[in-house]
Design an enzyme around this catalytic site. Structure first.
Site, PDB file in Angstrom:
ATOM      1  CB  ALA A   1      -0.929   0.006   1.215  1.00 41.93           C
TER       2      ALA A   1
ATOM      3  NE  ARG B   1       6.580   0.967  -5.699  1.00 44.79           N
ATOM      4  CZ  ARG B   1       7.762   0.359  -5.713  1.00 44.79           C
ATOM      5  NH1 ARG B   1       8.765   0.872  -5.040  1.00 44.79           N
ATOM      6  NH2 ARG B   1       7.928  -0.732  -6.406  1.00 44.79           N
TER       7      ARG B   1
ATOM      8  CE  LYS C   1      -0.142  -9.920 -10.511  1.00 43.55           C
ATOM      9  NZ  LYS C   1      -0.565  -9.297  -9.251  1.00 43.55           N
TER      10      LYS C   1
ATOM     11  CB  VAL D   1       2.579 -10.551   1.452  1.00 45.55           C
ATOM     12  CG1 VAL D   1       1.917  -9.207   1.685  1.00 45.55           C
ATOM     13  CG2 VAL D   1       3.362 -10.580   0.147  1.00 45.55           C
TER      14      VAL D   1
ATOM     15  CE1 TYR E   1       3.038  -9.092 -12.176  1.00 48.93           C
ATOM     16  CE2 TYR E   1       1.977  -9.161 -14.330  1.00 48.93           C
ATOM     17  CZ  TYR E   1       2.106  -8.589 -13.080  1.00 48.93           C
ATOM     18  OH  TYR E   1       1.304  -7.534 -12.718  1.00 48.93           O
TER      19      TYR E   1
ATOM     20  CB  ILE F   1      -2.119   0.625 -14.521  1.00 51.35           C
ATOM     21  CG1 ILE F   1      -3.235  -0.423 -14.585  1.00 51.35           C
ATOM     22  CG2 ILE F   1      -2.488   1.769 -13.588  1.00 51.35           C
ATOM     23  CD1 ILE F   1      -4.525   0.034 -15.233  1.00 51.35           C
TER      24      ILE F   1
HETATM   25  P1  NAI Z   1       4.515  -1.147  -7.341  1.00 51.54           P
HETATM   26  O1  NAI Z   1       5.789  -1.901  -7.569  1.00 51.54           O
HETATM   27  O2  NAI Z   1       4.476   0.324  -7.593  1.00 51.54           O
HETATM   28  O3  NAI Z   1       4.002  -1.407  -5.841  1.00 51.54           O
HETATM   29  C1  NAI Z   1       4.028  -2.695  -5.259  1.00 51.54           C
HETATM   30  C2  NAI Z   1       4.191  -2.522  -3.759  1.00 51.54           C
HETATM   31  O4  NAI Z   1       4.231  -3.840  -3.188  1.00 51.54           O
HETATM   32  C3  NAI Z   1       5.495  -1.828  -3.368  1.00 51.54           C
HETATM   33  O5  NAI Z   1       5.215  -0.793  -2.443  1.00 51.54           O
HETATM   34  C4  NAI Z   1       6.325  -2.938  -2.735  1.00 51.54           C
HETATM   35  O6  NAI Z   1       7.181  -2.473  -1.683  1.00 51.54           O
HETATM   36  C5  NAI Z   1       5.258  -3.862  -2.211  1.00 51.54           C
HETATM   37  N1  NAI Z   1       5.751  -5.239  -2.055  1.00 51.54           N
HETATM   38  C6  NAI Z   1       6.478  -5.955  -2.940  1.00 51.54           C
HETATM   39  N2  NAI Z   1       6.768  -7.166  -2.431  1.00 51.54           N
HETATM   40  C7  NAI Z   1       6.208  -7.217  -1.191  1.00 51.54           C
HETATM   41  C8  NAI Z   1       6.174  -8.197  -0.171  1.00 51.54           C
HETATM   42  N3  NAI Z   1       6.784  -9.382  -0.306  1.00 51.54           N
HETATM   43  N4  NAI Z   1       5.508  -7.911   0.980  1.00 51.54           N
HETATM   44  C9  NAI Z   1       4.907  -6.715   1.153  1.00 51.54           C
HETATM   45  N5  NAI Z   1       4.918  -5.741   0.212  1.00 51.54           N
HETATM   46  C10 NAI Z   1       5.562  -5.989  -0.939  1.00 51.54           C
HETATM   47  O7  NAI Z   1       3.404  -1.940  -8.224  1.00 51.54           O
HETATM   48  P2  NAI Z   1       2.020  -1.419  -8.863  1.00 51.54           P
HETATM   49  O8  NAI Z   1       2.265  -1.106 -10.286  1.00 51.54           O
HETATM   50  O9  NAI Z   1       1.364  -0.426  -7.994  1.00 51.54           O
HETATM   51  O10 NAI Z   1       1.197  -2.795  -8.850  1.00 51.54           O
HETATM   52  C11 NAI Z   1       0.349  -3.174  -7.780  1.00 51.54           C
HETATM   53  C12 NAI Z   1      -0.331  -4.481  -8.151  1.00 51.54           C
HETATM   54  O11 NAI Z   1      -1.034  -4.326  -9.380  1.00 51.54           O
HETATM   55  C13 NAI Z   1       0.641  -5.645  -8.351  1.00 51.54           C
HETATM   56  O12 NAI Z   1       0.056  -6.835  -7.856  1.00 51.54           O
HETATM   57  C14 NAI Z   1       0.778  -5.706  -9.853  1.00 51.54           C
HETATM   58  O13 NAI Z   1       1.147  -6.994 -10.278  1.00 51.54           O
HETATM   59  C15 NAI Z   1      -0.624  -5.332 -10.290  1.00 51.54           C
HETATM   60  N6  NAI Z   1      -0.717  -4.843 -11.662  1.00 51.54           N
HETATM   61  C16 NAI Z   1      -0.049  -3.703 -12.059  1.00 51.54           C
HETATM   62  C17 NAI Z   1      -0.175  -3.248 -13.364  1.00 51.54           C
HETATM   63  C18 NAI Z   1       0.506  -1.998 -13.839  1.00 51.54           C
HETATM   64  O14 NAI Z   1       0.405  -1.692 -15.039  1.00 51.54           O
HETATM   65  N7  NAI Z   1       1.186  -1.247 -12.989  1.00 51.54           N
HETATM   66  C19 NAI Z   1      -0.977  -3.971 -14.352  1.00 51.54           C
HETATM   67  C20 NAI Z   1      -1.627  -5.144 -13.827  1.00 51.54           C
HETATM   68  C21 NAI Z   1      -1.492  -5.544 -12.527  1.00 51.54           C
END
Ligand code: NAI
Length: 245
Positions: A12, A14, A157, A62, A153, A186
């Site tokens: 959460a 970022r 998913k 997690v 990945y 996104i």
């Molecule tokens: P992001 O990389 O900006 O944020 C992910 C957050 O998860 C980070 O704050 C990170 O510290 C945290 N994190 C990573 N591993 C962790 C762990 N083991 N335990 C606790 N926290 C952990 O990613 P974003 O782009 O905001 O993506 C969020 C979700 O949306 C992800 O599940 C991603 O796969 C999914 N998603 C994103 C897309 C995109 O275009 N950005 C498209 C489709 C899905």
């Protein structure tokens, strides 16, 4: 509306998770923000509190059961319940299958799929006693359609979609719904790194002719977290501008 509900959101600090936290808080939910990045999580929680929201930061991984149990315990201790769980934490380790290392496969499956399993199992104990819960898993368009260079990945998913449907069947009698949101492409830090040319090519494949925003995803999550979605479970809500249907 999630007014007065307690929402635990992983990843959460970022990106999409942060937008989800702000959107749920704007509807009156109390936020428990879990992430591995302490400084960013503290900053996000301070920003939430500055808007008048009730919010708590929990730093943890997690994939580590003890961390997740500490997170759910902290939520219950601070706010008395857990109504909403958003499994949003996710990572990528992209590469062609021939060159993909075992560690890259394991890391992605572990965070994206096992992490959601551990958080769900732990939150379920509380939701089950409450006879109320909303679990929302953040999947991806590529879990539905595949993507070259992202086998780990996409498998994680697609697995998350299977987990969603199984949990929906298992938890329904406890009045807990389990749904997934499958974002398309996104605009986040991840996609900001792409060149204008690649971003343009991506947008050309999207009927709505733009990349999605984190708010587009957050709006879908708010709906699935609300009372209004009470008869929807086991569903995968595509938020992809029509890119895959
Ligand atoms: P992001 O990389 O900006 O944020 C992910 C957050 O998860 C980070 O704050 C990170 O510290 C945290 N994190 C990573 N591993 C962790 C762990 N083991 N335990 C606790 N926290 C952990 O990613 P974003 O782009 O905001 O993506 C969020 C979700 O949306 C992800 O599940 C991603 O796969 C999914 N998603 C994103 C897309 C995109 O275009 N950005 C498209 C489709 C899905």
């Amino acid at each position: 509306m999630p007014q007065g509900k307690v929402a635990v959101i992983t990843g959460a600090s970022r990106g999409i998770g942060k937008s989800i936290a702000f959107a749920l808080a704007a509807k009156g939910a109390t936020i428990v923000a879990m992430d591995m990045d302490q400084a960013a999580t503290d900053a996000t929680v301070a920003e939430l509190q500055a808007t008048g929201a009730k919010a708590l930061a929990v730093v943890g991984n997690v994939t580590v059961t003890a961390d997740v149990e500490r997170m759910i315990d902290a939520a219950v201790e601070a706010f008395g319940r857990v109504d909403i769980l958003v499994n949003n934490a996710g990572i990528t380790r992209d590469g062609l299958i021939m060159r993909m290392k075992d560690e890259e496969w394991d890391a992605v499956l572990s965070v994206n799929l096992k992490g959601a399993f551990v958080c769900t199992r732990t939150a379920f104990k509380v939701m089950s006693k409450q006879r109320y819960g909303r679990i929302i898993n953040i999947a991806s368009i590529v879990g539905q359609m595949g993507n070259a260079g992202q086998a780990n990945y996409c498998a994680s998913k697609a697995g998350l979609i299977g987990l969603t449907k199984s949990n929906a069947r298992e938890m329904a009698k406890r009045n807990i719904t389990v749904n997934a949101v499958a974002p398309g492409f996104i605009a986040t830090a991840m996609t900001d790194a792409l060149s204008d040319k690649i971003r343009g090519e991506l947008a050309a494949q999207i009927p709505l002719e733009r990349l999605g925003s984190a708010d587009d995803i957050a709006n879908a999550v708010v709906f699935l977290a609300s009372e209004a979605s009470g008869y929807i479970t086991g569903h995968v809500l595509a938020v992809n501008g029509g890119m895959y249907m």
